[in-house]
Design a protein around this motif. Structure first.
Motif, short mmCIF file in Angstrom:
data_model
loop_
_atom_site.label_atom_id
_atom_site.label_comp_id
_atom_site.label_asym_id
_atom_site.label_seq_id
_atom_site.Cartn_x
_atom_site.Cartn_y
_atom_site.Cartn_z
N ARG A 456 54.05 15.88 5.34
CA ARG A 456 54.29 15.00 6.57
C ARG A 456 54.01 15.99 7.69
NH1 ARG A 456 55.98 9.80 5.90
NH2 ARG A 456 56.89 9.42 4.00
N ARG A 457 53.30 15.51 8.78
CA ARG A 457 53.13 16.23 9.92
C ARG A 457 53.57 15.50 11.32
NH1 ARG A 457 46.81 18.00 8.53
NH2 ARG A 457 47.39 19.96 7.28
N GLU A 458 54.10 16.39 12.04
CA GLU A 458 54.67 15.67 13.33
C GLU A 458 53.46 15.11 14.18
OE1 GLU A 458 56.92 16.97 17.74
OE2 GLU A 458 55.94 18.33 16.34
N VAL A 459 53.52 13.85 14.34
CA VAL A 459 52.65 12.93 15.06
C VAL A 459 53.27 11.97 16.09
CG1 VAL A 459 50.76 11.20 15.06
CG2 VAL A 459 50.86 13.00 13.33
N ARG A 460 53.37 12.24 17.18
CA ARG A 460 53.91 11.38 18.11
C ARG A 460 52.96 10.91 19.47
NH1 ARG A 460 58.29 15.54 20.48
NH2 ARG A 460 58.46 13.73 22.22
N LEU A 461 52.88 9.60 19.12
CA LEU A 461 51.91 9.04 20.21
C LEU A 461 52.51 8.14 21.12
CD1 LEU A 461 48.98 8.22 17.59
CD2 LEU A 461 49.28 10.32 18.92
N HIS A 462 52.11 8.03 22.41
CA HIS A 462 52.73 7.13 23.24
C HIS A 462 51.98 6.52 24.06
CE1 HIS A 462 56.72 9.49 22.90
NE2 HIS A 462 55.95 10.60 22.63
N CYS A 463 52.02 5.15 24.02
CA CYS A 463 51.43 4.30 24.85
C CYS A 463 52.07 4.05 26.47
CB CYS A 463 51.32 3.02 24.44
SG CYS A 463 50.14 1.80 25.58
N GLY A 464 51.62 5.11 27.40
CA GLY A 464 52.37 5.29 28.57
C GLY A 464 51.63 6.24 29.47
N SER A 465 52.15 6.22 30.69
CA SER A 465 51.61 7.21 31.67
C SER A 465 52.13 8.46 31.35
CB SER A 465 51.84 6.82 33.05
OG SER A 465 51.38 7.84 34.00
N SER A 466 51.43 9.49 31.21
CA SER A 466 52.11 10.81 31.01
C SER A 466 52.61 11.45 32.59
CB SER A 466 50.83 11.84 30.81
OG SER A 466 49.63 11.78 31.52
N THR A 467 52.32 10.70 33.35
CA THR A 467 53.13 11.00 34.70
C THR A 467 54.48 10.76 34.43
OG1 THR A 467 52.81 8.96 35.65
CG2 THR A 467 51.34 10.51 36.27
N LEU A 468 55.04 10.28 33.55
CA LEU A 468 56.43 10.09 33.04
C LEU A 468 56.77 10.75 31.81
CD1 LEU A 468 56.51 6.21 33.78
CD2 LEU A 468 57.17 7.69 35.34
N ALA A 469 55.90 11.61 31.25
CA ALA A 469 56.29 12.33 29.92
C ALA A 469 57.46 12.93 30.30
CB ALA A 469 55.01 13.26 29.80
N GLU A 470 58.23 12.80 29.06
CA GLU A 470 59.52 13.96 28.94
C GLU A 470 59.25 14.68 27.71
OE1 GLU A 470 63.06 11.44 29.25
OE2 GLU A 470 62.58 10.61 31.29
N ILE A 471 59.02 15.94 27.80
CA ILE A 471 58.99 16.88 26.74
C ILE A 471 59.77 17.93 27.03
CG2 ILE A 471 57.53 18.37 25.64
CD1 ILE A 471 54.90 16.48 26.53
N PRO A 472 60.38 18.65 26.20
CA PRO A 472 61.61 19.49 26.68
C PRO A 472 60.72 20.84 26.92
CG PRO A 472 61.86 18.59 24.38
CD PRO A 472 60.73 18.05 24.84
N PRO A 473 61.53 21.47 28.08
CA PRO A 473 60.81 22.88 28.56
C PRO A 473 60.38 23.80 27.34
CG PRO A 473 62.64 21.94 29.80
CD PRO A 473 62.71 21.01 28.55
N ALA A 474 59.61 24.51 27.67
CA ALA A 474 58.83 25.51 26.80
C ALA A 474 58.93 25.20 25.46
CB ALA A 474 60.03 26.69 27.18
N SER A 475 58.68 23.87 24.94
CA SER A 475 58.29 23.41 23.84
C SER A 475 57.04 23.48 22.95
CB SER A 475 59.14 22.36 23.59
OG SER A 475 58.46 21.30 24.19
N LEU A 476 56.13 23.56 23.93
CA LEU A 476 54.49 23.43 23.47
C LEU A 476 53.99 24.58 23.53
CD1 LEU A 476 53.41 20.29 25.75
CD2 LEU A 476 54.06 20.33 23.18
N ASP A 477 52.99 24.77 22.45
CA ASP A 477 52.15 25.75 22.42
C ASP A 477 50.71 26.05 23.13
OD1 ASP A 477 53.70 27.92 20.20
OD2 ASP A 477 53.85 25.71 19.52
N ALA A 478 50.47 24.75 23.38
CA ALA A 478 49.35 24.38 23.90
C ALA A 478 49.07 23.21 24.68
CB ALA A 478 48.02 24.79 23.20
N VAL A 479 48.59 22.98 25.60
CA VAL A 479 48.13 21.48 25.98
C VAL A 479 46.61 21.55 26.08
CG1 VAL A 479 48.02 19.82 27.98
CG2 VAL A 479 50.04 21.08 27.60
N VAL A 480 46.02 20.80 25.37
CA VAL A 480 44.69 20.66 25.32
C VAL A 480 44.05 19.06 25.75
CG1 VAL A 480 42.44 21.10 23.91
CG2 VAL A 480 44.58 22.43 23.67
#
Length: 736
Positions: A456-480
């Protein structure tokens, strides 16, 4: 790191080839139509350049499992960056405000039981054949068989004369088929409607039936048409009269028994049986109570106002009776499928099928095929609609079909797409030969059960504006990402055409389909109808970039592609980068459009995107930090050399976009130390404009590129061959 490992000539050559026949390189995109998809080869290369070691030309074709790496895309659109990240084992997080984008990416990545899907699709088509198959048959003119398959019904719009009241046809021309893919030109007689095959369309001669002179040009032009009955000049369209009416004028068909000894295509004028069959199916539709056919009104919009001018007020009015009956019956059959993932796959198929099953499709007189409604990324209302066979015509060989736009075509494409997800591959060229490289161990999906235990792989898809995105600080290795471009195509307006059907049929455990439309006032595109201007776009981009920057680990990259013909459309992204506390450490050119597309071929537009790499900390080569336009021009020339080493043939438009990229990168560099995040949006945009002007602006830079410009074509004529040069980066670095 991307700045050191990215190989411009190698990636440019790969991306250019992919964009010519993208479904061959990335079959997954055939899950459903989306617009302006960037090449998957580019995003695979960016991810591998950032997260793996060794020359990109070698690592690109090797299998990878980058577990523990998390990649986000705040504007996922068609999903290409997320698909490429998922494929190499990364966890992915995606956002899109458009429900269709969310749904398409979900269907691309979601695992599907292919055997169950193929069985359900075959049963659906078999049942449709029983119910409506006879309405797609015609009598062959050569052997007399009444079971020849109709490929396309060709129609012409009609109108009633405001003076005499009689009906007349809006023919812009009478040429049905050119003598490129058919031995002769096919011309419709303007007097009796008979089809005539002639060798020279400049001297077509007389009709073989009524002996009246044939002509290629028609009476309908510049929204004016002379009534053939009374001579009055009528204007069109006439929205007060309601949706346009049509008359069937030609059929292209396929006769399997005659085809082996027949040259070219089969054409005929509709006979009495053809017309009576349509009358029968139309009567059946009027007696049908729709369960799934939408009745929504078409709202006003930059694109949809064109439909209003033609009298269309509801989405269902863009279909004829045969199409509506076939689509309604298809929906009812899909709704009976118990397997939720299979049902959703078939619902997605139907949504994609709509592109060809409507009366805004046109018949290509050169290619002799139907052009789908979105072939020009708008709602063009042509005078000669083309109706495709709903069922499709299998050609006897697995995965091959005669014609386009039917169920068999859509199902075959979807099955290939999902099979590719299970066993992805790359295509490379060696000594002029195309080689398909399977990449063992890589796969696309949320899970696979071919291993024990299931992966299994982490797949989190959201139907919504990324202006409201709530992602924990310092948790991403890249935004592409491939973000929206200001004043771009109105995707939401176009996708509503599919959405109003899909939302009735698909099963969504979330609430993505609760809205009546995919449109949203917070969408980040310019839109005159909704009053979304450059300030709105800037503020939205800034909010998203700030949220993504907070979620990134220190020094991790925010990477995005951008492309626009106007320099002021770049100002918002410069503001967003500075507001997010990031620095643009590099801007790299890469082909991202298809040079032969309707939008690009023969124009001065660019096929080249700028790839912006932004970080909170890092370093840049000293030679790339300049202040004079002549020095900046040298950087542009160096990029051109790299592209040419990848066999890209740049145009004036490509130079323009490369120049814009460097101007924006340097403006960010020179403004970053004193940037005030709490300034007003107009003030910030003014600061960016001034910084770019201080660097010489586009005109100042291009004045030093006169020699290069004089040697390059103005218009796009792109080809692709294998590259051999490797990109090198200066090691004299400036930290930030």
């Amino acid at each position: 790191m991307i700045e050191r490992n990215f190989d411009i000539p190698f990636v440019a050559a790969m991306a250019l080839r992919e964009k010519q026949i993208q479904q061959n390189y990335r079959p997954v995109i055939a899950v459903h139509k989306w617009f302006a998809r960037r090449p998957g080869t580019l995003f695979r290369a960016l991810l591998l350049a950032e997260f793996t070691q060794g020359p990109l030309r070698e690592t690109y074709f090797q299998p990878h499992r980058l577990e523990g790496i998390r990649v986000a895309d705040p504007f996922m659109g068609g999903g290409t960056p997320l698909i490429e990240a998922n494929r190499i084992g990364c966890g992915i997080i995606g956002y899109d405000i458009n429900p269709m984008a969310y749904w398409i990416v979900r269907q691309e990545i979601e695992r599907l039981d292919l055997d169950a899907y193929r069985l359900a699709a075959a049963q659906l088509r078999q049942e449709l054949e029983k119910q409506v198959g006879r309405f797609y048959r015609t009598r062959c003119l050569e052997c007399g068989s009444p079971e020849a398959y109709v490929k396309y019904f060709i129609w012409v719009k009609t109108q009633h004369c405001v003076k005499c009241g009689r009906e007349f046809e809006l023919f812009p021309g009478y040429l049905l088929a050119e003598n490129r893919r058919h031995p002769l030109n096919v011309i419709i007689c303007r007097n009796c409607g008979e089809l005539n095959e002639v060798p020279d369309r400049k001297a077509p001669g007389d009709c073989r039936v009524c002996t009246q002179p044939l002509q290629v040009s028609g009476p309908a032009r510049h929204n004016r048409c002379t009534c053939p009955h009374c001579g009055h000049i009528n204007s069109y369209p006439n929205p007060a009269a309601g949706p346009p009416t049509h008359r069937m004028v030609a059929i292209e068909y396929h006769c399997p028994s005659c085809k082996p000894h027949h040259r070219g295509r089969f054409f005929k004028k509709p006979d009495g049986d053809d017309l009576s069959r349509y009358a029968e199916v139309e009567a059946m539709w009027t007696q049908t109570t729709p369960l799934y056919t939408p009745d929504e009104e078409i709202p006003a919009g930059d694109e949809t106002d064109r439909l209003h001018r033609w009298g269309y007020r509801r989405y269902r009015e863009m279909f004829n009776g045969r199409q509506l009956l076939g689509l309604e019956l298809s929906c009812r059959l899909i709704a009976k499928v118990h397997d939720e993932r299979v049902r959703n796959a078939l619902a997605t198929n139907l949504s994609d099928l709509l592109r060809y099953q409507n009366m805004l499709c046109r018949y290509d007189t050169m290619a002799l095929k139907s052009l789908d409604i979105f072939s020009v990324h708008g709602f063009p209302v042509g005078l000669i609609p083309c109706e495709s066979n709903l069922l499709g015509i299998p050609n006897g060989l697995p995965g091959t079909n005669v014609g386009s736009g039917g169920w068999s075509n859509i199902v075959d494409k979807y099955a290939r797409a999902k099979a590719y997800c299970e066993n992805p591959y790359e295509i490379r060229y060696q000594n002029g030969r195309k080689i398909l490289d399977k990449i063992p161990g890589e796969w696309i999906g949320d899970y696979r059960d071919s291993t024990i235990p299931a992966e299994r792989r982490e797949v989190r898809l959201h139907c919504g504006s990324s202006t409201l995105a709530e992602i924990p600080p310092a948790s991403l290795d890249a935004v592409v990402t491939d973000p929206p471009y200001f004043a771009n195509v109105q995707y939401a307006e176009l996708m509503d055409f599919c959405y109003v059907w899909l939302r009735r049929l698909a099963i969504d455990v979330g609430d993505a389909f609760r809205r009546m439309s995919t449109r949203d006032p917070n969408e980040l595109t310019g839109n005159a109808t909704l009053g979304r201007d450059l300030n709105h776009f800037t503020e939205g981009m800034s909010t998203v970039f700030r949220r993504m920057a907070q979620a990134l680990k220190p020094g991790a990259p925010l990477v995005f592609t951008y492309h626009h013909n106007a320099i002021d459309a770049y100002y918002p992204i410069a503001v967003a980068i500075l507001d997010a506390g990031l620095t643009c450490s590099a801007c790299l050119p890469c082909p991202a459009e298809m040079g032969a597309s309707i939008h690009i071929n023969g124009t001065a537009s660019s096929i080249v995107d700028t790839v912006f790499i932004c970080r909170s900390t890092g370093s840049v080569p000293r030679r790339t930090i300049v202040t004079k336009p002549e020095d900046l021009a040298r950087l542009v020339l160096a990029d051109l050399e790299q592209l040419q080493a990848g066999d890209v043939k740049p145009t004036h438009g490509d130079i323009r976009c490369i120049t814009y990229g460097h101007l924006v990168r340097l403006a960010i560099w020179h403004l970053r130390a004193l940037w005030q995040k709490d300034g007003t949006t107009p003030e910030k945009l003014t600061l960016i404009a001034k910084a770019i002007a201080d660097l010489g602006g586009p005109g100042g830079v291009q004045s030093y590129l006169s020699d290069a410009l004089s040697s390059l074509p103005r218009n796009r004529r792109a080809t692709a061959h294998e590259a051999t040069t490797i990109y090198e980066v200066d090691t004299d670095e400036i930290p930030f």
